[in-house]
Design a protein around this motif. Structure first.
Motif, short mmCIF file in Angstrom:
data_model
loop_
_atom_site.label_atom_id
_atom_site.label_comp_id
_atom_site.label_asym_id
_atom_site.label_seq_id
_atom_site.Cartn_x
_atom_site.Cartn_y
_atom_site.Cartn_z
N SER A 81 0.81 -1.22 0.00
CA SER A 81 0.00 0.00 0.00
C SER A 81 0.84 1.27 0.00
N ASP A 82 2.06 1.21 0.49
CA ASP A 82 2.91 2.40 0.55
C ASP A 82 4.11 2.34 -0.38
N LEU A 83 4.14 1.41 -1.33
CA LEU A 83 5.24 1.27 -2.27
C LEU A 83 4.70 0.98 -3.66
N GLY A 84 5.13 1.79 -4.64
CA GLY A 84 4.67 1.59 -6.01
C GLY A 84 5.76 1.87 -7.01
N PHE A 85 5.69 1.22 -8.15
CA PHE A 85 6.63 1.39 -9.24
C PHE A 85 5.84 1.64 -10.52
N SER A 86 6.42 2.42 -11.42
CA SER A 86 5.81 2.65 -12.72
C SER A 86 6.92 2.75 -13.75
N LEU A 102 11.00 5.76 -15.39
CA LEU A 102 10.76 4.87 -14.25
C LEU A 102 10.42 5.76 -13.06
N ASN A 103 9.32 5.48 -12.40
CA ASN A 103 8.90 6.22 -11.21
C ASN A 103 8.82 5.30 -10.02
N LEU A 104 9.19 5.83 -8.87
CA LEU A 104 9.08 5.13 -7.60
C LEU A 104 8.20 5.98 -6.68
N SER A 105 7.24 5.33 -6.03
CA SER A 105 6.33 6.03 -5.12
C SER A 105 6.41 5.38 -3.75
N VAL A 106 6.82 6.18 -2.76
CA VAL A 106 6.91 5.70 -1.38
C VAL A 106 6.13 6.67 -0.51
N SER A 107 5.25 6.15 0.32
CA SER A 107 4.51 7.01 1.23
C SER A 107 4.68 6.50 2.67
N PHE A 108 4.59 7.44 3.58
CA PHE A 108 4.79 7.12 4.99
C PHE A 108 3.56 7.47 5.79
#
Length: 158
Positions: free
Chosen positions: A118-123, A152-158
């Motif tokens: 839920s808090d880690l995504g790649f594109s 390339l995108n990295l999505s990290v949420s806290f």
């Protein structure tokens, strides 16, 4: 899965000889945006004197396998047709000042998105823009050629 077809219209003025200044008539009728929006992966002009027709199809091809980490793998295919409502200027370079063509070009993009947690995504994505730089086209053929973009995108949420 889902499919989308939409049209975006931002008015222009054929008497504008530059994007922000230089109207040769008394009043400009062009839309002036207060913010910018990214439309496509490669070709993304400012919303002024532009018409965009977009089609998109998205699906999650592995969601039915029952594997938790693969259920959120998504693919998106996007296609764009870029036009201008008048022969006035746009925000992108390489426009032929003598052209009366309203068709600017077309773009195709493919995105693969994966959110394993839920808090880690790649594109990862790839896009190609094919400008109208033919004889009498909107762009000068030596200044605007086929463009590619890979990202390339990295999505990290806290």
């Amino acid at each position: 899965s889902y499919a989308v077809v939409e049209t975006l219209f931002a008015s222009g003025d054929k008497t504008d000889n530059s994007l922000y200044e230089g109207n040769t008539d008394s009043v400009s009728t062009a839309f002036n945006p207060i913010s910018t929006e990214s439309m496509a992966a490669v070709f993304s002009p400012i919303l002024k004197n532009i018409v965009v027709v977009r089609g998109e199809y998205s699906m999650k091809p592995l969601s039915g396998l029952g594997i938790y980490y693969l259920k959120n793998l998504q693919t998106q295919l996007k296609g764009y047709v870029f036009l201008r409502p008048t022969t006035g200027s746009i925000s992108e370079s390489g426009l032929s000042p003598d052209s009366t063509s309203l068709y600017l070009g077309s773009e195709g993009d493919i995105f693969i998105n994966w959110r394993p947690l839920s808090d880690l995504g790649f594109s990862i994505y790839y896009g190609v823009f094919i400008p109208n730089n033919s004889q009498g086209g909107a762009f000068i053929d030596t200044e605007r050629t086929i463009q590619h973009k890979f990202g390339l995108n990295l999505s990290v949420s806290f």
